[in-house]
Write an enzyme that holds these catalytic residues in place. Structure first.
Site, PDB file in Angstrom:
ATOM      1  N   ILE A  60     -10.808 -27.564  28.684  1.00 58.93           N
ATOM      2  CA  ILE A  60      -9.404 -27.957  28.647  1.00 58.93           C
ATOM      3  C   ILE A  60      -8.851 -28.350  30.018  1.00 58.93           C
ATOM      4  O   ILE A  60      -7.843 -29.050  30.102  1.00 58.93           O
ATOM      5  CB  ILE A  60      -8.534 -26.822  28.043  1.00 58.93           C
ATOM      6  N   TYR A  61      -9.496 -27.925  31.101  1.00 65.68           N
ATOM      7  CA  TYR A  61      -8.949 -28.210  32.426  1.00 65.68           C
ATOM      8  C   TYR A  61      -8.923 -29.721  32.662  1.00 65.68           C
ATOM      9  O   TYR A  61      -9.971 -30.379  32.700  1.00 65.68           O
ATOM     10  CB  TYR A  61      -9.768 -27.543  33.526  1.00 65.68           C
ATOM     11  N   SER A  62      -7.714 -30.232  32.816  1.00 68.53           N
ATOM     12  CA  SER A  62      -7.504 -31.674  33.016  1.00 68.53           C
ATOM     13  C   SER A  62      -8.252 -32.485  31.968  1.00 68.53           C
ATOM     14  O   SER A  62      -8.821 -33.547  32.259  1.00 68.53           O
ATOM     15  CB  SER A  62      -7.916 -32.090  34.434  1.00 68.53           C
ATOM     16  N   LEU A  63      -8.226 -31.945  30.749  1.00 63.72           N
ATOM     17  CA  LEU A  63      -8.814 -32.615  29.578  1.00 63.72           C
ATOM     18  C   LEU A  63     -10.253 -33.077  29.823  1.00 63.72           C
ATOM     19  O   LEU A  63     -10.622 -34.219  29.527  1.00 63.72           O
ATOM     20  CB  LEU A  63      -7.944 -33.797  29.144  1.00 63.72           C
ATOM     21  N   GLY A  64     -11.052 -32.171  30.361  1.00 59.22           N
ATOM     22  CA  GLY A  64     -12.473 -32.452  30.526  1.00 59.22           C
ATOM     23  C   GLY A  64     -12.874 -33.019  31.862  1.00 59.22           C
ATOM     24  O   GLY A  64     -14.057 -32.995  32.222  1.00 59.22           O
TER      25      GLY A  64
END
Length: 326
Positions: A60-64
């Site tokens: 999920i961090y910065s959408l991958g």
């Protein structure tokens, strides 16, 4: 650098892990303060130079894009077999109703996506980011066991849940002969010590490694209380975690500042030294957006607090309401 087994597993990790939530495309996800790839690479390189072999990220961090940045950095800077890579699953990656959670479908889909973004064929430590209230724990634990048996994952870990939930998951694994969690990544620092009640004693009894996130309370333990940064200005989670107990938390941070001044070291070293001295803690996750952040973190390994200093740091603490990590 010092190294330690992760709980009772055979996996040996550095006593500090580089948390990679700060590295990712700034325009994606919920972390506008994250660093672009060109600014992220030097921190991975610095961590490796300091002997850190443990790197933690999440889908999920910065959408991958955090996984992508980390994977490319590690391929450029080191050998895959020389590092421990942890990533997580649970959060929704899209608005599709099938996205998110810990169903068998979600775990298999998101694991393959994480492997592709990281550019590796296995994850050392695959962590369930949160507890899934909608999926039977048996389904989750069997799916995690299957990905370990398939060789795509070496070990599994958990994060931010109630102690009864963690105990239930471990018991479910034991009942069926499935893979157990070897680590717990929880919210634990001088400003929030509620994990000392149930979770940490359980982890010690069960041989589970503890890798706390936010060891510096999102920066509140690293600088004088009223100092603002780019992150605090755009971080609503900080208010949710620490806003209701600001008076007591400010007092704790004040003692950190006093002892740091007496010792002639930065506040971050004192706060991390306290955490590293807790008997259940294996490796705190340290974020870094300036070179000095990692330097201070490593220096904390050699800072031994006196019992009187520990007592001073702990004295102002007041009980905090349970935070639901959803």
């Amino acid at each position: 650098m010092r190294y330690i087994r992760l709980g009772s597993s055979g996996l040996k990790v550095s006593r500090l892990a580089l948390g990679c939530m700060s590295y990712g495309e700034p325009g994606l996800g919920t972390h506008p303060w994250s660093l672009p790839e060109s600014e992220s690479l030097p921190f991975v390189a610095q961590a490796l130079d300091l002997g850190i072999n443990f790197f933690d990220t999440a889908n999920i961090y910065s959408l991958g894009t955090s996984e992508e940045f980390l994977g490319r950095a590690l391929r450029k800077l080191t050998r895959r077999e020389d590092v421990v890579v942890a990533t997580k699953v649970y959060e929704k990656m899209t608005d599709n109703p099938l996205s998110g959670g810990l169903s068998r479908s979600a775990i298999l889909r998101e694991l393959d996506a994480s492997l592709q973004r990281l550019g590796t064929d296995y994850i050392d430590l695959y962590i369930v980011h949160r507890w899934d209230y909608e999926t039977p724990v048996e389904e989750t634990m069997e799916a995690l066991h299957d990905v370990v048996r398939a060789g795509k994952v070496r070990y599994i870990g958990a994060s931010s849940m109630h102690a009864w939930q963690f105990a239930k998951a471990q018991h479910t694994a034991d009942l069926h002969g499935w893979t157990r969690f070897v680590s717990m990544q929880n919210h634990y620092n001088l400003l929030n010590r509620e994990e000392e009640r149930e979770m940490l004693p359980f982890c010690r009894a069960e041989g589970v490694g503890v890798t706390p996130w936010s060891p510096l309370a999102r920066g509140l333990l690293a600088r004088p209380w009223d100092t603002e940064s780019a992150r605090t200005a755009g971080d609503p989670i900080q208010e949710r975690f620490y806003g209701p107990t600001e008076r007591a938390d400010r007092a704790v941070a004040g003692v950190v500042e006093e002892i740091a001044a007496e010792r002639g070291v930065p506040m971050a070293q004192v706060a991390l030294a306290w955490l590293l001295g807790r008997p259940a803690v294996t490796a705190p996750l340290v974020g870094a957006t300036r070179a000095v952040h990692l330097q201070d973190a490593v220096a904390a390994l050699d800072l031994e607090l006196e019992p009187s200093e520990v007592a001073r740091l702990e004295a102002p603490y007041v009980p905090h309401a349970v935070v639901e990590y959803v």
